[in-house]
Scaffold this motif. Sequence first.
Motif, PDB file in Angstrom:
ATOM      1  N   UNK A 212      10.234 -10.211   3.807  1.00  0.00           N
ATOM      2  CA  UNK A 212      10.185  -9.236   3.726  1.00  0.00           C
ATOM      3  C   UNK A 212       8.511  -8.741   2.617  1.00  0.00           C
ATOM      4  N   UNK A 213       8.550  -9.626   1.951  1.00  0.00           N
ATOM      5  CA  UNK A 213       7.440  -9.748   0.978  1.00  0.00           C
ATOM      6  C   UNK A 213       6.122  -9.276   1.619  1.00  0.00           C
ATOM      7  N   UNK A 214       6.010 -10.145   2.940  1.00  0.00           N
ATOM      8  CA  UNK A 214       4.601  -9.909   3.965  1.00  0.00           C
ATOM      9  C   UNK A 214       4.316  -8.016   4.420  1.00  0.00           C
ATOM     10  N   UNK A 215       5.779  -6.997   4.880  1.00  0.00           N
ATOM     11  CA  UNK A 215       6.011  -6.585   5.040  1.00  0.00           C
ATOM     12  C   UNK A 215       5.236  -5.358   4.254  1.00  0.00           C
ATOM     13  N   UNK A 216       5.737  -5.943   2.712  1.00  0.00           N
ATOM     14  CA  UNK A 216       5.714  -4.646   1.653  1.00  0.00           C
ATOM     15  C   UNK A 216       3.995  -5.427   1.783  1.00  0.00           C
ATOM     16  N   UNK A 217       3.779  -5.766   1.713  1.00  0.00           N
ATOM     17  CA  UNK A 217       2.052  -6.391   1.484  1.00  0.00           C
ATOM     18  C   UNK A 217       1.502  -5.048   2.375  1.00  0.00           C
ATOM     19  N   UNK A 218       2.398  -5.437   3.733  1.00  0.00           N
ATOM     20  CA  UNK A 218       1.040  -5.231   4.625  1.00  0.00           C
ATOM     21  C   UNK A 218       1.324  -3.486   5.238  1.00  0.00           C
ATOM     22  N   UNK A 219       2.190  -3.017   4.265  1.00  0.00           N
ATOM     23  CA  UNK A 219       2.948  -1.334   3.734  1.00  0.00           C
ATOM     24  C   UNK A 219       2.173  -1.103   3.168  1.00  0.00           C
ATOM     25  N   UNK A 220       1.679  -2.053   2.118  1.00  0.00           N
ATOM     26  CA  UNK A 220       0.921  -1.464   1.372  1.00  0.00           C
ATOM     27  C   UNK A 220      -0.469  -0.915   0.801  1.00  0.00           C
ATOM     28  N   UNK A 221      -1.358  -2.277   1.649  1.00  0.00           N
ATOM     29  CA  UNK A 221      -2.430  -2.199   2.087  1.00  0.00           C
ATOM     30  C   UNK A 221      -3.000  -1.256   3.227  1.00  0.00           C
ATOM     31  N   UNK A 222      -1.976  -1.212   4.156  1.00  0.00           N
ATOM     32  CA  UNK A 222      -2.513   0.546   4.866  1.00  0.00           C
ATOM     33  C   UNK A 222      -2.536   1.416   4.333  1.00  0.00           C
ATOM     34  N   UNK A 223      -1.460   1.403   3.084  1.00  0.00           N
ATOM     35  CA  UNK A 223      -1.401   2.712   2.445  1.00  0.00           C
ATOM     36  C   UNK A 223      -2.649   2.602   1.660  1.00  0.00           C
ATOM     37  N   UNK A 224      -3.196   1.629   0.654  1.00  0.00           N
ATOM     38  CA  UNK A 224      -4.228   1.917  -0.537  1.00  0.00           C
ATOM     39  C   UNK A 224      -5.858   2.242   1.261  1.00  0.00           C
ATOM     40  N   UNK A 225      -5.714   1.304   2.161  1.00  0.00           N
ATOM     41  CA  UNK A 225      -6.379   2.063   2.455  1.00  0.00           C
ATOM     42  C   UNK A 225      -6.910   2.736   3.334  1.00  0.00           C
ATOM     43  N   UNK A 226      -6.149   3.537   4.663  1.00  0.00           N
ATOM     44  CA  UNK A 226      -5.485   5.261   4.671  1.00  0.00           C
ATOM     45  C   UNK A 226      -6.075   6.573   2.848  1.00  0.00           C
ATOM     46  N   UNK A 227      -6.031   5.532   1.951  1.00  0.00           N
ATOM     47  CA  UNK A 227      -6.298   6.640   0.616  1.00  0.00           C
ATOM     48  C   UNK A 227      -7.940   6.622   0.748  1.00  0.00           C
ATOM     49  N   UNK A 228      -8.030   5.490   0.131  1.00  0.00           N
ATOM     50  CA  UNK A 228      -9.198   4.893   0.754  1.00  0.00           C
ATOM     51  C   UNK A 228     -10.355   6.126   1.552  1.00  0.00           C
ATOM     52  N   UNK A 229      -9.882   5.950   2.701  1.00  0.00           N
ATOM     53  CA  UNK A 229     -10.582   6.924   3.961  1.00  0.00           C
ATOM     54  C   UNK A 229     -10.447   8.333   3.614  1.00  0.00           C
ATOM     55  N   UNK A 230      -9.642   8.713   3.115  1.00  0.00           N
ATOM     56  CA  UNK A 230      -8.822  10.571   2.485  1.00  0.00           C
ATOM     57  C   UNK A 230     -10.168  10.150   1.507  1.00  0.00           C
ATOM     58  N   UNK A 231     -10.468   9.839   0.736  1.00  0.00           N
ATOM     59  CA  UNK A 231     -11.515  10.157  -0.884  1.00  0.00           C
ATOM     60  C   UNK A 231     -13.039  10.149  -0.098  1.00  0.00           C
ATOM     61  N   UNK A 232     -13.423   9.216   0.849  1.00  0.00           N
ATOM     62  CA  UNK A 232     -14.196   9.000   1.196  1.00  0.00           C
ATOM     63  C   UNK A 232     -14.696  10.114   2.158  1.00  0.00           C
ATOM     64  N   UNK A 233     -13.726  10.883   2.813  1.00  0.00           N
ATOM     65  CA  UNK A 233     -13.973  12.075   3.839  1.00  0.00           C
ATOM     66  C   UNK A 233     -14.019  13.265   2.977  1.00  0.00           C
ATOM     67  N   UNK A 234     -13.296  13.251   1.625  1.00  0.00           N
ATOM     68  CA  UNK A 234     -13.173  14.157   0.412  1.00  0.00           C
ATOM     69  C   UNK A 234     -14.605  13.950  -0.105  1.00  0.00           C
TER      70      UNK A 234
END
Length: 81
Positions: free
Chosen positions: A38-60
Amino acid sequence: MAKTTFHFEQSLAELESLVERMESGEMSLEDSLKAFEQGIKYTRDCQNALAKAEQKVQLLLQKNGQMEAQPFNTPSIEDED
């Protein structure tokens, strides 16, 4: 199919809770393995969310004519004098 909302802070808190329980040493091997999975799943989900947020910041930044993200200017202890 309904899209579920991802809650970064909640997932991070769950991950921290899992780590604390695993570190306590009171879980069985089977429970520890389930918690680790379950911890691995949470880690992957959080990493994906951070990557998406970084992409949004770069686009802005690109839309506003800024080509690179600038580091935050955080004061150091020496600057507080």
